[in-house]
Every structure is written in structure tokens, then in C-alpha cells.
Design an enzyme around this catalytic site. Structure first.
Site, PDB file in Angstrom:
ATOM      1  N   ASP A 441      31.980   2.722   0.911  1.00 45.62           N
ATOM      2  CA  ASP A 441      31.104   3.717   1.528  1.00 45.62           C
ATOM      3  C   ASP A 441      30.695   4.762   0.490  1.00 45.62           C
ATOM      4  OD1 ASP A 441      29.695   5.026   3.475  1.00 45.62           O
ATOM      5  OD2 ASP A 441      31.410   5.338   4.811  1.00 45.62           O
ATOM      6  N   GLU A 444      26.372   8.357  -2.989  1.00 46.70           N
ATOM      7  CA  GLU A 444      25.165   9.191  -3.128  1.00 46.70           C
ATOM      8  C   GLU A 444      25.543  10.613  -3.555  1.00 46.70           C
ATOM      9  OE1 GLU A 444      26.377   8.271  -0.144  1.00 46.70           O
ATOM     10  OE2 GLU A 444      25.156   6.671   0.710  1.00 46.70           O
ATOM     11  N   ASP A 503      23.979   5.114   8.557  1.00 50.98           N
ATOM     12  CA  ASP A 503      24.304   5.755   9.829  1.00 50.98           C
ATOM     13  C   ASP A 503      23.057   5.970  10.682  1.00 50.98           C
ATOM     14  OD1 ASP A 503      26.869   5.923   8.769  1.00 50.98           O
ATOM     15  OD2 ASP A 503      26.492   7.911   7.919  1.00 50.98           O
TER      16      ASP A 503
END
Length: 816
Positions: A441, A444, A503
Site C-alpha cells: 500500500d 505516494e 480507495d
């Protein structure tokens, strides 16, 4: 440099201009444009145009054909070139494609012309082709290229949620963590465009790039790219051919496609609230009791929320920061959250499933309310002392400035010693527990252009590339047969396993945006991708939304449900059914989960093809049907593999939808009735809540694994290796040879000939027999067999012919 869309002043030689930047702030102290003439030189097939001299720099553009592509290099040279006898016009040609480039010196202009005489790209009359802008105090440069384009549609650009066709928009290449409602932001941007006009372009830049498509006039585009002032060069490649040709060529130039193991294509289970062994075992038990097959379970909340490599509640003595734990150094209290991780992993494996653990590339800053972790403190101290973390320009450790994991340190994966240290602490998860992959995950986190990395790169170069260094490191650590499942990425993502769409909230609008993202990332050469079914965030979806998203997921590369937040928000089908009061949810999910297991041979066979060809598994229509003009405008249908046409229903309360049939003859997937011949459009095709429109290309051969009833959607009882009833639905004579390959060593070929099919097994693998499900004209069977089977309720019958592997090794002729 900070990213935020604030206003800045652009200074050219004569005046100041107030502008609003996009995502990043680019403060300009000087800007220049090339003049109207150029000096031309042709040497060893490279055509160079010297455009202008600006202070210490000479603006140049170089063009050459290589490997069937046009390569362009725009640069600031420090010395003018010697052109010898100047030419007013020079042309170069590509022997592979027949394309040619024609360049004139005064006025400077160029045109890329394809073999049939069409101009694909050219300079724009009255517009400087090459602009150069400099930031103050020796900062970044920006190049801007103005191009005339024959295209009306622009695809690719990575994972795009706002539109499949970006014409009229300004997609930028900037990795962004946008929680829900992504709009024009994305986790996986790429400086790649593909058009319907017979060309595509890759701008080989890791730094920020923006494509302004048709900014003022149709048929024009501007490419803006930040450039390293130490190496003021921008390289671009123009690929020629159909969209499929361009995807293949782009992937070949940026990295081979990695093929995930077959188990990754079955149904996945996941929930963020599953934070204890008893809870995971309860969810697995409920899934089994309800007859809902799955091949993968993801555990996100397994670790101590500090080190992210030690199981929560595990007891151990604090060790020096360079220590690599072994499993037997931990004590797992019986009353703890994870009393026996090894037994849990073994139970998952014994059931035929695989287990994936969540990861994040940070050394977390713990909040005041979180428990102090002595091991984490020692790890952080060691990492900082050894230079294992990303650093600020002044040499101090970089901490994520805001947002998710604000204040945390970030591992520098360009440092081999840092990478070795990081994974030494996680080695026991693979070697001693046997986990099967990692959900990688984040990524960024580079929000400052001036941070520094061990390999010499800075934040401006690594804003987009950091995610790739992170997931590539995990890919190499996991090794063959395991997976990474990642959210962020950039160029070359196809070499690193599977991705998901990040998401989203539970809404029909977000599900529609996810479909767009799936098609666009496929157009960007990333074939293995999925999404959180019906969204992960907020209140649970309605039963209708969950079922419609389920139907889309069943015909997507990765099929998974996942949720964020408390247990009440779980996206398990039984929780959705309980919360909505709609009993259909579990039964419909069961049908589609069984269908997914039925289709695993087809999906994996198509995945093998995708890995070899670099073409996506979830395919926008123009990939397979470039001769059909409608395929370039349709963004809500797609091919799943090469033989299934899928038309998902993502409008609330819809029970029908228009369907465009591409060229060819098509059968309804559910009934096997022939529907029509394309290209044609059916204005209304029925789609009740339990079935979406899916069609089989006539002549296709579909490998499937059926249960004992031999019906579509029948349970196979198999999650791992082997087959219940490996079968091949033969819908007619294929146009070319069809080859079936699996992960257990089987290879079976179906070769068309004048009187039907020749079937031969080049390798048997674990296959002992197969069934052929044969359709004749009007449902009549033309081959002998043992019995008949109904494909699905309300559908046609097919003749079932059982063939032993021994006969297939010798070869069988099947008249049709």
C-alpha cells in the site's frame, strides 16, 4: 518545490504573467521560444534541427527511426553544431513501417507521414514548436512542445478515473494519494498516449509532465515536462500502428509483463476490521459454511502498527536495530490477538487458499496516544544512523510533511543496504510462516522536490518513481510464485504483479469511475488490476450496488471485496445481506464466485497470453476492433480476454442497457443463443439484477472447470491445483489455432481444418481427461458423445464428449 496549485509569477524577457499552475508550482524566471527557422543536418540516420541560440544554450531537436518507431530528442546543447552545406529540406524514412519524416528549415516545420500518406504529427503553423522555461536560482527547467495531431481521441496516461478519452483535457503525470473521488488525479500516472489515428507517444520523463490536448484548436496538443537542469534533454518515442501494436511496443520498451500465479485470479476476501486471528478464522468459516469459494485472504491489520513486521501482541526482547528476528524469538500469548500465526497460515494453506499481508514503506511516527515500541525506536535510530532513509537537502531525515503517515520516515529503496536491512526483518514471514505475498500500500509520499536519495536522484525525479522502487523491491523479495498487490505505480508497472484502484466510496458513480480506470490502465500496458468491490469507504453499499459491482468484478482481472472502518462496514456478502435485509446477496455472490472458479482455466490462459503479448486482460474495444469506428467511442463495454464481451450495468435501478456488438458473430454467454452479427448496436438488452450482458465470440473455445453437474456456476470443490472437470466449450470452428496452457504443465492445441478440429495434447501435465461441450447449428450436435448438459438455466444444451488424455496425446479429429 511544493505541490499545491498556488499562484506564481512567470517572467519572460519582456513582462510578467500571472498564472495558475496545476498540481505543482513552477516558478519561471525566463522563457524562450524557438525561432521560425532552423539549420538542418543529417548524420548516420539522425536528423538534427538547430533551432535557436539562447545565452549559453542551443535549442535542438533530433529525429531518427529505429525499431519501427520515431525517436525524438529535444535538448539544450552547449555548442552549436557544424552543419556544413546547409539543406533547406531533409527527409528520413523508416524501412519497417514505410513512414517518413519531412523537415524544412525556413520556415521550420516538420511532418510525420505514415505509409498511406496521412500526416500523423506535425509542427503547428504560427506556433513555436519548442519552448524552454527556466526556474530561478538554478532550479528545474521546463520544456513545452507544440504539436499538430491528426487524432481525435487520446487514451492511456495510466490509471484515469475521469475519462477514457482524454481529448480536450489536460492529464498530468503526478502520483497522488487521493482518498475517494479521484477525478483527474491518479495513483498510477504514465506519460503515454495512444490515439485512433495510427500513432501513440511515450515521453520518457520521470519528472512532472502535462499533456494539454486540443488547448485552443482541434488537432493540437502541448506537452509540458519538467527537466533536470543538469541534463536538459527530453526524449520521446512515437509508436506506429493500431492501439494493440502501440501497447505491445510500449511494454517491450519499458519492461516485460510479469505473470501472477493462477490462484491470484480466484475470488479474494479482505476486511480492514479483521484484526485478530479469531476474527479471520470466523470470516473464513462463514465463507465455507455459506459455500462461497475463495483463493486468497488478505490481512491488513495484522502487525503491531509500529514496526509493521511484528505480529500484534507478540512478545519479544528488544534487540539492536540491525537484528533480524526469527519466528521462535516471539512469544504469542494465548489471550493475544494472534496466538498462533503459523497455525493460521497452515490452515489457510490446507484449505487450498493463499495468505497476503499488508505493508507500507515507512518508519512510522507514533502518535502520543499510541503505545511506545522499544524495537521500533531502535530500528528508527539504526536506519537514520546508517543513512537508510530518504533525506532532506540539508542531510536531515525527510519526514512525510502531511496527510497519511505524516511525520514518518521513508525507506530509501535505492540504497541496497537499506533494502537488505528492511527485508531481513521480514524474511521470517516468508521462510518460516510461508505467506504468499504482500499488499504493498502507499508509495505516494514524496512531496518535496529537493529531498535526496542514495543513488543521487532528487524528489523531483522520484515523486513518480518512488512507488516503483518500493514495489519492485517487494517483488524481488517475495520471489516467484508470490505476489505484490499495489496501489501506486508508474512506467514499467506491468513488471510488478497486480494493482488495485485505491480507495473509493460506495456509490454507482465511483463504480463507474473504476471501470474507466480499469480500461485506461489496460491501455497503458498494465494487464492485472482490480478494485474494492462496490467501494471500501463509508456506509455499506445497497444490495443492488454490491451485486452490480460483483458482476463487474467477476469479469475483471482481480475479484475482491474489501472494506475500511469498523466491522459493521464489512463488505462480506453475508454482512451486506444482513445490513440491507436482502437475501439475494449471498446467493448471487455464490453464483458469481462459483462462476469465477469455473472460469479460472479461461482467465489464466488469457493471462498467459497477456503476459506474452503485453496486451491487457480487461480490454477496451479498440484493442481488438480497430476497424470499427464505434470502438473508439465506447467506454462502458470491454473484452475480458480475447473472447468475452462484457457490458456491465452501473446505473442504479437499470434492468436493461444498450449494447454495441463489435464485428463478428456473438452468442449470449448465459444462454448460448446466437444474438447477432456486428458491428451493430442493440438499443436495449435485458439485464436483470442477477445477470449482466456478456457475450461469447462465435468460434471461440472456452476452457472451463465445471462441477459434477456440468452447469455454469456449479461448485468445483477445488481452490488449489487440479480440476473437477476440465472442459472446453466449442462454439464453432475457430478462425485460427487455439492453444490452452495451464500452470500444471498441460498444453492442448485445437487446430481448425477443412472438416472440423484437430485436437492434440503436446503435454498432459496433471490432466487425465477433458470434456468437450459442443454446439452445432441450431443446437444440433454433430459429434458423438456420452450425454448432454445444459450450460446454464434457460440456456441451450450442449453435447458432452469425454476424451481421455491418452487419446489426446495421439491426437483426435473432431468433425464440426
Amino acid at each position: 518545490m511544493q505541490y499545491g496549485g498556488r499562484r506564481s509569477l512567470l517572467h519572460n524577457k519582456d513582462h510578467e504573467v500571472d498564472v495558475m499552475t496545476h498540481h505543482d508550482e513552477f516558478r519561471v524566471c525566463a522563457q524562450y521560444a524557438c525561432g521560425s527557422s532552423a539549420r538542418l543536418r543529417l548524420t548516420d540516420g539522425v536528423l538534427v534541427a538547430q533551432l535557436d541560440t539562447v545565452g549559453q544554450y542551443v535549442l535542438q531537436a533530433a529525429f531518427s527511426f529505429r525499431d519501427g518507431c520515431l525517436h525524438m530528442t529535444h535538448s539544450l546543447a552547449t555548442e552549436p553544431m557544424d552543419v556544413g552545406d546547409p539543406k533547406s529540406c531533409i527527409g528520413i524514412a523508416d524501412p519497417d513501417t514505410g513512414a517518413r519524416l519531412e523537415v524544412e528549415s525556413s520556415p521550420f516545420r516538420f511532418a510525420l507521414v505514415c505509409a498511406d500518406g496521412r500526416t500523423l504529427l506535425c509542427s503547428v503553423p504560427g506556433e513555436p514548436h519548442f519552448r524552454f522555461r527556466a526556474a530561478p536560482e538554478g532550479g528545474a527547467f521546463q520544456f513545452a512542445l507544440s504539436l499538430g495531431s491528426s487524432a481525435s481521441h487520446y487514451y492511456g496516461f495510466g490509471e484515469r478515473f475521469d475519462s477514457l478519452d482524454q481529448n480536450g483535457l489536460a492529464p498530468d503525470v503526478c502520483v497522488v494519494n487521493q482518498y475517494c473521488r479521484q477525478g483527474n488525479r491518479t495513483y498510477i500516472p504514465m506519460p503515454l498516449l495512444i490515439t485512433e489515428a495510427g500513432y501513440g507517444m511515450h515521453v520518457a520523463a520521470d519528472r512532472y509532465v502535462r499533456f494539454v490536448l486540443a488547448p485552443r484548436l482541434p488537432g493540437t496538443m502541448v506537452i509540458e515536462a519538467q527537466i533536470d537542469p543538469g541534463l536538459p534533454v527530453l526524449e520521446s518515442t512515437v509508436f506506429l500502428g493500431t492501439p494493440a501494436d502501440i501497447i505491445r511496443a510500449y511494454s517491450k520498451s519499458t519492461g516485460a509483463t510479469a505473470l501472477p500465479p493462477k490462484w491470484a485470479f480466484g475470488p479474494w476476501m479482505s476486511g480492514n476490521a479483521w484484526n485478530a486471528q479469531l476474527e479471520v478464522e470466523r470470516q473464513l468459516r462463514l465463507s465455507d459454511e455459506l459455500g462461497l469459494p475463495a483463493t486468497v485472504v488478505v490481512i491488513e491489520a495484522w502487525s503491531d502498527e509500529a514496526t509493521f513486521y511484528i505480529w500484534n501482541d507478540a512478545q519479544h526482547a528488544p534487540e539492536p536495530g540491525d537484528h533480524a528476528f526469527q519466528l521462535d524469538e516471539f512469544t504469542f500469548p494465548a489471550e493475544g490477538k494472534w496466538p498462533d500465526p503459523k497455525t493460521l497460515v497452515d490452515r489457510v494453506h490446507d484449505s487450498g487458499m493463499k495468505l497476503v499481508l499488508w505493508q507500507i514503506p515507512v518508519l512510522k511516527r507514533l502518535a502520543p496516544h499510541e503505545h511506545r515500541c522499544a524495537q521500533h525506536e531502535r530500528d528508527e535510530e539504526h536506519a537514520v544512523a546508517q543513512g537508510y532513509v530518504v533525506r532532506n537537502a540539508d542531510g536531515t531525515p525527510y519526514r512525510i510533511p502531511d496527510g497519511w503517515f505524516a511525520g514518518s520516515l521513508l525507506l530509501d529503496f535505492t540504497n541496497p543496504k537499506a533494502t537488505e536491512w528492511w527485508f531481513s526483518k521480514r524474511r521470517y514471514l516468508i521462510d518460516q510462516l510461508g505467506v504468499d505475498g504482500f499488499k504493498t500500500d502507499g508509495g505516494e509520499f514524496i512531496l518535496d522536490d529537493e529531498v535526496t536519495f542514495r543513488d543521487g536522484r532528487d524528489g523531483a525525479s522520484m515523486r513518480n518513481r518512488y512507488a516503483m522502487t518500493y514495489i519492485e523491491a517487494y517483488r524481488d523479495f517475495a520471489g516467484p510464485g508470490r505476489i505484490t498487490f499495489s496501489r501506486a505505480g508508474h512506467v514499467g508497472a506491468q513488471s510488478s504483479g497486480l494493482f488495485w484502484a485505491g480507495d473509493q466510496e460506495s456509490s454507482f458513480a465511483e463504480s463507474r469511475a473504476v471501470l474507466t480506470a480499469g480500461l485506461s490502465i489496460g491501455m497503458s500496458a498494465v494487464p492485472f488490476w482490480g478494485f474494492d468491490m462496490a467501494g471500501l469507504s463509508g456506509e455499506i453499499p445497497t444490495a443492488e450496488l454490491f451485486i452490480r459491482a460483483l458482476e463487474l468484478a467477476a469479469f475483471s482481472p482481480v475479484m475482491q471485496y474489501h472494506s475500511d472502518g469498523p466491522a459493521a462496514w464489512d463488505r462480506t456478502p453475508w454482512n451486506i445481506a444482513a445490513r440491507t435485509g436482502d437475501e439475494r446477496v449471498v446467493s448471487v455472490y455464490r453464483t458469481y464466485a462459483n462462476l469465477r472458479m469455473n472460469m479460472l482455466p479461461y482467465i489464466y490462459n488469457e493471462a498467459v497470453s497477456s503476459a506474452k503479448s503485453s496486451e491487457p486482460l480487461m480490454r477496451a474495444l479498440m484493442i481488438d476492433f480497430p476497424v470499427d469506428p464505434a470502438s473508439f467511442s465506447i467506454d462502458d463495454e470491454y473484452m475480458f480476454g480475447r473472447d468475452l464481451l462484457v457490458a456491465p450495468v452501473l446505473q442504479e435501478h437499470a434492468c436493461e442497457r444498450p449494447v454495441h456488438l463489435p464485428p463478428g458473430r456473438w452468442l449470449d454467454f448465459w444462454t448460448l443463443e446466437e444474438i447477432g452479427t456486428g458491428p451493430s448496436t442493440m438499443p436495449s438488452y435485458p439485464s436483470d439484477i442477477e445477470r449482466i450482458p456478456v457475450f461469447i465470440r462465435k468460434g471461440a473455445i472456452l476452457p472451463i472447470n465445471l462441477g459434477d453437474s456440468m452447469h455454469l456456476g456449479s461448485p468445483t470443490g477445488i481452490r488449489g491445483v487440479g480440476y473437477a472437470n476440465l472442459s472446453f466449450l466449442v462454439t464453432g470452428t475457430p478462425a485460427q489455432e487455439f492453444a490452452f496452457t495451464d500452470d500444471e504443465g498441460a498444453r492442448i492445441r485445437f487446430t481448425p481444418n477443412d472438416d472440423g478440429l484437430h485436437i492434440i495434447a503436446d503435454a498432459a501435465g496433471s490432466v487425465r481427461h477433458v470434456h468437450l461441450l459442443i454446439l452445432g447449428s441450431c443446437g444440433r450436435v454433430r459429434a458423438g458423445g456420452h450425454n448432454r448438459a445444459v450450460w446454464a438455466e434457460g440456456g441451450r444444451e450442449a453435447e458432452v464428449v469425454r476424451l481421455e488424455i491418452e487419446s489426446l496425446v495421439q491426437g483426435v479429429r473432431l468433425p464440426l
